[in-house]
Design an enzyme around this catalytic site. Structure first.
Site, PDB file in Angstrom:
ATOM      1  N   CYS B 238       0.722  -1.113  -0.378  1.00  0.00           N
ATOM      2  CA  CYS B 238       0.047   0.076   0.235  1.00  0.00           C
ATOM      3  C   CYS B 238       1.060   1.413   0.549  1.00  0.00           C
ATOM      4  O   CYS B 238       2.137   1.532   1.082  1.00  0.00           O
ATOM      5  CB  CYS B 238      -0.714   0.248   1.412  1.00  0.00           C
ATOM      6  SG  CYS B 238      -1.178   1.706   1.375  1.00  0.00           S
ATOM      7  N   CYS B 241      -0.276   3.583   3.415  1.00  0.00           N
ATOM      8  CA  CYS B 241       0.283   2.646   5.033  1.00  0.00           C
ATOM      9  C   CYS B 241       1.659   1.477   5.061  1.00  0.00           C
ATOM     10  O   CYS B 241       1.822   0.808   6.098  1.00  0.00           O
ATOM     11  CB  CYS B 241      -0.869   1.905   6.250  1.00  0.00           C
ATOM     12  SG  CYS B 241      -1.044   0.212   5.358  1.00  0.00           S
ATOM     13  N   CYS B 263      -5.398   0.690   0.207  1.00  0.00           N
ATOM     14  CA  CYS B 263      -5.924  -0.487   0.556  1.00  0.00           C
ATOM     15  C   CYS B 263      -7.039  -0.210   0.464  1.00  0.00           C
ATOM     16  O   CYS B 263      -7.797   1.238   0.558  1.00  0.00           O
ATOM     17  CB  CYS B 263      -5.527  -0.119   2.426  1.00  0.00           C
ATOM     18  SG  CYS B 263      -3.891  -0.669   2.591  1.00  0.00           S
ATOM     19  N   CYS B 269      -6.309   0.543   6.736  1.00  0.00           N
ATOM     20  CA  CYS B 269      -4.971   1.791   6.523  1.00  0.00           C
ATOM     21  C   CYS B 269      -5.281   2.702   7.638  1.00  0.00           C
ATOM     22  O   CYS B 269      -4.226   3.297   7.673  1.00  0.00           O
ATOM     23  CB  CYS B 269      -5.341   2.227   4.917  1.00  0.00           C
ATOM     24  SG  CYS B 269      -4.234   2.824   4.142  1.00  0.00           S
TER      25      CYS B 269
END
Lengths: 256, 290
Positions: B238, B241, B263, B269
């Site tokens: 991602c 994150c 995400c 997230c």
């Protein structure tokens, strides 16, 4: 020898109208039975009753099952009957469209019966489908084409492959060569005759084409207005017809 | 206090729906017909899920709605507001804090617990529908367990694409009996259906069907021996994150090929970012700002 199929007193009415009445015969393993008659004589009704697609009003159909010997298929539960119809039985429709899934590729069509009885290995299913397409003379590279891209004769051959892939013992055929031109018919008949001999199939063929039964059938039943008017060895019935209707039928064939 | 009956539907309707839910739980994977009501939203916007949620909500519940994993899309916001207004229940965006989660097309990334209920919105509950258009026939196929056709679909996938190309609404077999459509969740989420501690309820409003998975159900994704089921996702962490284990959406950011993977589960997230995890693009942006 136990007959593969024993038919006793099959009677079917559509309301007040007669479909077929009191039909009885035995079919032995490896034997091909032809049923001829004009339109509306009850041929297809009879075939439907035998194949479990129609429910007759009276009579019994004893099939020699692999596990338990002769059993009345009409008294079986529906799951059992449907199981039979995808393993030991096959049904070839007159119109290939009725017997094929037109939205599914040729390979998928042949593989469906295998998957229905539990095959879960893609490679095996695929190689069996290829093998069967070869046997019915459909080129390998057409395996992923849909039946809509096939000619009428190829569709009919595909339908036959799809039905025979699980190694059935009894094949019902309803006008298998109807609507095909004569040269395609001849090749299809040749193919069917070969498969029937090779696999030792028993078959019941409904047709109004006397040439088809002459070629394929060992025995013949002539139907008229829902009754069987004459039966016997195919050559005997066709060469020396006894009943007036059979005489008419035989003499009505156009000579080239 | 609102002028609506609690959770919009009248009590008799909710009882009818609860009976369908209980039957569904008793026969996992079986599609129970129910008398679906008109809801104040169009079919296809989650009328089935909303009715199931309405029938399961109690005044003590905390309600969460996600749409493709996100809490902040139109569909999710309007359904959440709908129940805030008609039921006066507390709402939340945190997966762990919610007791009932209505979802469209995702299963939350955070593990669910025994005191939660997950309600799915289902467009077409019948997994065999596109192969066999007749309802009479598909019902017979379910009752007689004739599921060969489902594999024909997977066979077609492999023959055309070289692999099972079905990426969402991937058919599953429940408790070795019924074949079920898990609603259009990505197949990445399929393994989460199995052995889940939460109750999973599926509502199809237009098609008038409810089905259910009781907690810890056995759910198997259909496959071939030589082409086993594989849960798939974009092969990327991602960008916000840095999570490598979550299902990702691809977002196009400009018209020069710029893109990022984030995400799809916004709550997951956000939680990770709050814990200090940082994805590549967010880190670059913060550096640029500093």
């Amino acid at each position: 020898m136990t007959p593969l199929l024993q038919v006793r007193g099959i009677t079917k009415y559509y309301g007040a109208r007669l479909g077929c009445r009191d039909v009885a015969f035995d079919l032995y393993p490896g034997e091909v039975m032809g049923i001829v008659g004009e339109s509306g004589s009850g041929k297809s009704t009879l075939l439907g009753c035998l194949a479990g697609q129609l429910e007759p009003d009276a009579g019994e159909v004893l099939f020699d099952t692999r596990a338990d010997g002769p059993r009345d298929t009409l008294a079986m539960s529906e799951p059992e009957r449907r199981m039979l119809s995808r393993t030991d039985w096959a049904f070839v429709h007159q119109h290939a469209r009725d017997g094929l899934r037109m939205g599914v590729s040729a390979g998928g069509n042949v593989g469906e019966r295998l998957m229905a009885v539990g095959a879960r290995h893609y490679g095996d299913i695929r190689s069996q489908a290829t093998d069967w397409l070869g046997r019915v003379e459909i080129p390998d590279d057409r395996i992923d084409d849909r039946p809509t891209a096939f000619s009428g004769g190829m569709q009919q051959r595909l339908q036959i492959a799809r039905n025979l892939v699980t190694g059935p013992r009894l094949v019902f055929m309803d006008e298998p060569t109807g609507g095909l031109d004569v040269s395609v018919q001849a090749r299809l008949l040749d193919l069917l005759r070969g498969l029937v001999r090779e696999m030792g199939l028993s078959a019941i063929i409904v047709t109004h084409d006397l040439a088809v039964v002459r070629l394929l059938a060992d025995r013949l039943m002539v139907m008229k207005d829902g009754h069987v008017v004459e039966s016997g060895l195919t050559d005997q019935v066709l060469d020396d017809p006894q009943h007036g209707y059979t005489q008419l039928l035989v003499s009505s064939v156009l000579q080239v | 206090m609102s002028d609506y009956n609690f959770a919009y539907l009248d009590e008799q309707t909710k009882r009818m729906i609860r009976r369908a839910i209980l039957k569904g739980l008793a026969v996992p994977g079986y599609q129970v017909p129910f008398a679906s009501r008109e809801m104040p939203m169009p079919y296809g916007w989650g009328t089935g899920g909303v009715q199931v949620s309405a029938a399961t909500l109690t005044p003590e519940d905390r309600f969460k709605v996600i749409d493709q994993g996100a809490d902040d899309t139109t569909n999710a916001v309007s359904i959440r507001k709908f129940f805030e207004r008609t039921a006066g229940v507390e709402v939340t965006e945190e997966t762990e804090a919610a007791t009932i989660i209505q979802t469209r097309h995702r299963i939350p990334e955070a593990p669910l617990s025994e005191d939660q209920i997950l309600v799915y919105q289902v467009p077409i509950p019948e997994p065999l529908r596109f192969l066999e258009p007749r309802e009479t026939e598909t019902r017979k196929m379910h009752s007689l367990e004739e599921y060969g056709l489902m594999h024909v679909k997977l066979y077609e996938d492999i023959s055309q694409h070289g692999a099972i190309a079905t990426a969402y609404a991937y058919p599953v077999k429940v408790e070795g009996r019924y074949v079920m459509d898990p609603s259009p969740i990505p197949k990445f989420d399929n393994p989460k259906l199995a052995d889940c501690p939460a109750i999973q309820l599926f509502g199809a409003g237009r098609e008038q069907r409810i089905y259910a998975l009781p907690p810890y159900s056995d759910v198997v994704s259909l496959d071939f021996e030589d082409h086993p089921f594989e849960a798939s996702k974009a092969d990327h962490p991602c960008d916000l994150c840095g999570a490598r284990d979550s299902y990702l959406d691809e977002v196009i950011t400009d018209d020069r090929g710029g893109r990022m993977f984030v995400c799809s589960d916004t709550d997951y997230c956000r939680t990770r970012q709050a814990q200090g995890h940082l994805g590549a693009q967010l880190a670059a942006k913060q550096e640029g700002a500093a």
